[in-house]
Design an enzyme around this catalytic site. Sequence first.
Site, PDB file in Angstrom:
ATOM      1  N   HIS A 232     -67.907  -6.949  10.541  1.00  0.00           N
ATOM      2  CA  HIS A 232     -67.206  -7.371  12.031  1.00  0.00           C
ATOM      3  C   HIS A 232     -68.332  -7.958  12.931  1.00  0.00           C
ATOM      4  O   HIS A 232     -69.487  -7.349  13.137  1.00  0.00           O
ATOM      5  CB  HIS A 232     -66.624  -6.230  12.706  1.00  0.00           C
ATOM      6  CG  HIS A 232     -65.440  -6.835  13.771  1.00  0.00           C
ATOM      7  ND1 HIS A 232     -66.024  -7.611  14.794  1.00  0.00           N
ATOM      8  CD2 HIS A 232     -64.232  -6.924  13.659  1.00  0.00           C
ATOM      9  CE1 HIS A 232     -64.642  -8.018  15.644  1.00  0.00           C
ATOM     10  NE2 HIS A 232     -63.759  -7.656  14.680  1.00  0.00           N
ATOM     11  N   ARG A 248     -62.155 -12.557  21.355  1.00  0.00           N
ATOM     12  CA  ARG A 248     -62.371 -13.924  21.186  1.00  0.00           C
ATOM     13  C   ARG A 248     -60.953 -14.686  21.161  1.00  0.00           C
ATOM     14  O   ARG A 248     -60.627 -15.905  21.551  1.00  0.00           O
ATOM     15  CB  ARG A 248     -63.237 -14.053  19.772  1.00  0.00           C
ATOM     16  CG  ARG A 248     -64.639 -13.695  19.912  1.00  0.00           C
ATOM     17  CD  ARG A 248     -65.397 -13.490  18.637  1.00  0.00           C
ATOM     18  NE  ARG A 248     -65.173 -12.498  17.851  1.00  0.00           N
ATOM     19  CZ  ARG A 248     -64.557 -12.439  16.836  1.00  0.00           C
ATOM     20  NH1 ARG A 248     -64.291 -13.665  16.157  1.00  0.00           N
ATOM     21  NH2 ARG A 248     -64.295 -11.067  16.057  1.00  0.00           N
TER      22      ARG A 248
END
Length: 583
Positions: A232, A248
Site C-alpha cells: 500500500h 486520497r
Amino acid sequence: MTAQHNIVVIGGGGAGLRAAIAIAETNPHLDVAIVSKVYPMRSHTVSAEGGAAAVTGDDDSLDEHAHDTVSGGDWLCDQDAVEAFVAEAPKELVQLEHWGCPWSRKPDGRVAVRPFGGMKKLRTWFAADKTGFHLLHTLFQRLLTYSDVMRYDEWFATTLLVDDGRVCGLVAIELATGRIETILADAVILCTGGCGRVFPFTTNANIKTGDGMALAFRAGAPLKDMEFVQYHPTGLPFTGILITEAARAEGGWLLNKDGYRYLQDYDLGKPTPEPRLRSMELGPRDRLSQAFVHEHNKGRTVDTPYGPVVYLDLRHLGADLIDAKLPFVRELCRDYQHIDPVVELVPVRPVVHYMMGGVHTDINGATTLPGLYAAGETACVSINGANRLGSNSLPELLVFGARAGRAAADYAARHQKSDRGPSSAVRAQARTEALRLERELSRHGQGGERIADIRADMQATLESAAGIYRDGPTLTKAVEEIRVLQERFATAGIDDHSRTFNTELTALLELSGMLDVALAIVESGLRREESRGAHQRTDFPNRDDEHFLAHTLVHRESDGTLRVGYLPVTITRWPPGERVYGR
C-alpha cells in the site's frame, strides 16, 4: 479431549463470521463452531478503513466493476469468479444495511459512495473511515442472534486432521490453559486472514501470521499466486499503520521532497485540483508504490530514521471535511506521528498490506481437499489477480465467506459421520499432534537459537527479496536462506514452559507455519519470470502472457520440498490488454 461439530470455521474475522452466518441461514440443524486466535472483534477486519465496493448507481454497471477489477489485477483474475463477485456484492452490502451497519449518508438520506483507486465510477460504500470496524461489529451482532453457534475464543488451530483424503477436523490448543483438544468436523472453513507478518513493515495486525495458509499447505492443499504481495503506498513510517486510500479519494495529494505531485511523471495522468477517477492519486496501488521507488532512486524522497518517505498533503481539504470523512486518519496522525493533517504534511511510505495469493479455491471456496474450504484473504479464488483494487477486499470476504458457508453446509449435510467416532488413522494423527505440542512446550533448544531472532531474519529476507521490485539472484538466495532458517528453527528453544497464555509457545507455533509460507512466496516469485502487477522483476521487466498468463500453484511434499506448477487463468469476456490510467 475430543469435541465434535458438523462444521468448524477457523477464524472469527469478517469472512469467518459471514461464513458462520451463512451456515446458520442455510441449515439451522447443523452444529457450527468458530475457532479463533482472538476474540472476534479483535480480528484484523476492524482495521479496514476506506470502504466496500459494489454497483448500486444508475450510471454504473456490473461489467464496469468487473473490467476495473480484471484490468486492475493485470489480467490474472479468474473472470468467472469476478463476475460472480460483482453480481453478489451489492446484495451483501444491502444486507449489512438491513442488519444495522451505519453506512455514511448523503444529505438526502441515501448511502454515500466515494471514489477509489483504479475504479472508473464512484461505487465505494463507507462508514466514515472506520468501515471495517462497523462491518465486523454488524456481523458479530448478527452472529449473536444464532445462539447455537459455539465459539472457541482464544484457541489456536495447530493442524488439520485428514482421513482417506478428506479433512475431518483439527487439533487446537486453548491459549488460556494450554489444554489440547481434538475437534472433529464434517467440514472445515479457513478464514484466518493473510500473512503480512512474514514481513517486518506491514499494516497487518500481529495475529496475521498465515496460519490458515500453513494449515492447508501442510494438509496437502496447494497455495496459489503467493508471489503477489501488495504494498500500500501510504503507511505511517515506523509503525506501518495504514493511512487509508480514502484520504486520497477525498482529494489528498502525494508530494515528493520538493512539493511536486510526482505521480504525473509515471503515466498516471496530469494533476487536477479535484480527484479524478483512475488518475494520479487514484491510480492502482501497485503503480503508486512503484512510483515511490523511482522517486527514491532519483533522490526525491525525504530521509527519516525509519526509512525514506514522501508526503501526503490533506491541508487543502480543511478541518470540516477531514473531521466528517477522515476522523480516524486525523486521530492516527495525532497519536502515532504527533502531527495534525489539517495543518501539516503527513509522511508516508509503501507498506506490505495484502496478499493476493492464498489457498487455492473454486468460486464456492472449496479447496482441492474434500471437506476443506477457505475464504477471505486466506484464500485465492482469484478475483484480485496480480493486484487488488482498494475497496474490493471487504465485499470479497462477504461474498465468498457466504459462498463458502453455503457450500460447506451442503457438503456437511451430505457427509455427516456416524456416531462411531474417529477412525484409527485420525486418532493416531491427533495423538501425534498432541505429543508434538507437548514437546514444543518443553523445548529447551540447542546452540542458543531464539525464536525472535529467526523471525527477524525471515522478515529481513522477505523484505529484501520480495519487495516492490525483485530479481532472480536475490530470490534464489532467499530460498536458500529460508531453508537455513527452517534448520535453525528445528534447534530453537523457548524459556517459558508454562501453560497459561504462553505467548512464546504461540510465537513458536506461528513461526513454524510462517517459514513454510515465506518459502512459498519466494519460490513462486523466482519461478515467475515476468513483471505483472505487484510482482516486478528487474531482470524480466515485461509482462509475458504467452508463458505466464497462469496461476502459480505450489504444493508442499511430505518432506517439506515444494513442487511448483501452473493453472491457466479463466477468461470469459475480457482478453488481456494494456492497463491504462490517467487518460
